[in-house]
Motif scaffolding. Structure first.
Motif, PDB file in Angstrom:
ATOM      1  N   ILE A 182      11.810  -2.861  15.929  1.00  0.00           N
ATOM      2  CA  ILE A 182      13.191  -2.388  16.038  1.00  0.00           C
ATOM      3  C   ILE A 182      13.477  -1.461  14.869  1.00  0.00           C
ATOM      4  O   ILE A 182      13.208  -1.808  13.716  1.00  0.00           O
ATOM      5  N   VAL A 183      14.010  -0.311  15.169  1.00  0.00           N
ATOM      6  CA  VAL A 183      14.445   0.611  14.126  1.00  0.00           C
ATOM      7  C   VAL A 183      15.902   0.274  13.822  1.00  0.00           C
ATOM      8  O   VAL A 183      16.762   0.409  14.693  1.00  0.00           O
ATOM      9  N   PRO A 184      16.196  -0.208  12.607  1.00  0.00           N
ATOM     10  CA  PRO A 184      17.574  -0.575  12.289  1.00  0.00           C
ATOM     11  C   PRO A 184      18.517   0.621  12.402  1.00  0.00           C
ATOM     12  O   PRO A 184      18.169   1.749  12.051  1.00  0.00           O
ATOM     13  N   GLN A 185      19.711   0.343  12.896  1.00  0.00           N
ATOM     14  CA  GLN A 185      20.761   1.335  13.043  1.00  0.00           C
ATOM     15  C   GLN A 185      21.946   0.942  12.169  1.00  0.00           C
ATOM     16  O   GLN A 185      22.015  -0.174  11.661  1.00  0.00           O
ATOM     17  N   HIS A 186      22.885   1.878  12.039  1.00  0.00           N
ATOM     18  CA  HIS A 186      24.122   1.608  11.297  1.00  0.00           C
ATOM     19  C   HIS A 186      25.278   1.576  12.284  1.00  0.00           C
ATOM     20  O   HIS A 186      25.425   2.481  13.107  1.00  0.00           O
ATOM     21  N   LEU A 234      26.046 -14.342   3.331  1.00  0.00           N
ATOM     22  CA  LEU A 234      25.377 -13.050   3.529  1.00  0.00           C
ATOM     23  C   LEU A 234      25.605 -12.144   2.322  1.00  0.00           C
ATOM     24  O   LEU A 234      26.683 -12.151   1.727  1.00  0.00           O
ATOM     25  N   ASP A 235      24.591 -11.385   1.979  1.00  0.00           N
ATOM     26  CA  ASP A 235      24.749 -10.377   0.934  1.00  0.00           C
ATOM     27  C   ASP A 235      25.630  -9.256   1.475  1.00  0.00           C
ATOM     28  O   ASP A 235      25.596  -8.938   2.671  1.00  0.00           O
ATOM     29  N   GLU A 280      24.114  -6.722   6.129  1.00  0.00           N
ATOM     30  CA  GLU A 280      23.013  -6.630   7.068  1.00  0.00           C
ATOM     31  C   GLU A 280      23.191  -7.639   8.200  1.00  0.00           C
ATOM     32  O   GLU A 280      23.502  -8.794   7.976  1.00  0.00           O
ATOM     33  N   GLY A 281      22.974  -7.161   9.415  1.00  0.00           N
ATOM     34  CA  GLY A 281      23.031  -8.009  10.596  1.00  0.00           C
ATOM     35  C   GLY A 281      21.636  -8.330  11.084  1.00  0.00           C
ATOM     36  O   GLY A 281      20.635  -8.015  10.425  1.00  0.00           O
ATOM     37  N   PHE A 305      22.420  -2.299   9.857  1.00  0.00           N
ATOM     38  CA  PHE A 305      23.315  -2.240   8.701  1.00  0.00           C
ATOM     39  C   PHE A 305      24.733  -2.076   9.229  1.00  0.00           C
ATOM     40  O   PHE A 305      25.056  -1.076   9.874  1.00  0.00           O
ATOM     41  N   LEU A 306      25.562  -3.062   8.991  1.00  0.00           N
ATOM     42  CA  LEU A 306      26.903  -3.110   9.550  1.00  0.00           C
ATOM     43  C   LEU A 306      27.942  -2.829   8.482  1.00  0.00           C
ATOM     44  O   LEU A 306      27.711  -3.053   7.289  1.00  0.00           O
TER      45      LEU A 306
END
Length: 129
Positions: free
Chosen positions: A57-61, A83-84, A109-110, A115-116
């Protein structure tokens, strides 16, 4: 009609848990189902459609504009889970909340590294772009 975002797919390693995470932090009802997706409808008519990915999975924002009360509830949800979080996207201000444009914002981070961000005021003005 001008173009509007209708939905986006959020690739996940466990789509049901990821959808529940997003719904939880946003204070939304339990995700629904449509076809093979777990769906989180947002207040502006856009939906997040969660699907299991085959492979990496490529993380998205994903940034969410919320009210002050929703920010408080979401931030409490984040901190209750240990959560940090950061005030900035570069993760240089850990444990802080930003105050850009007279509002508040926080990054965290979710699931699957997405990245939320929760913000109470839009960043900048369209005419500044």
């Amino acid at each position: 009609m001008t173009a509007q975002l209708n939905h986006t797919i959020v690739w996940s390693s466990d789509q049901r848990e990821a959808a529940r995470f997003f719904a939880g932090v946003l204070g939304l009802p339990e995700p629904g189902r449509f076809s093979h997706f777990d769906v989180v409808p947002l207040g502006n008519g856009v939906s997040l459609d969660f699907a299991d990915a085959e492979g990496p999975i490529v993380p998205q924002h994903y940034a969410f504009l919320v009210s002050e009360a929703e920010f408080d509830a979401g931030f409490a949800w984040i901190t209750a889970r240990g959560l940090d979080y950061w005030a900035d996207p570069g993760r240089q201000q850990p444990g802080e909340v930003n105050r850009h444009w007279g509002g508040r914002g926080v990054y965290f981070e979710g699931p699957d590294g997405h990245f939320l961000e929760l913000i109470t005021k839009p960043y900048g003005k369209m005419e500044d772009l």
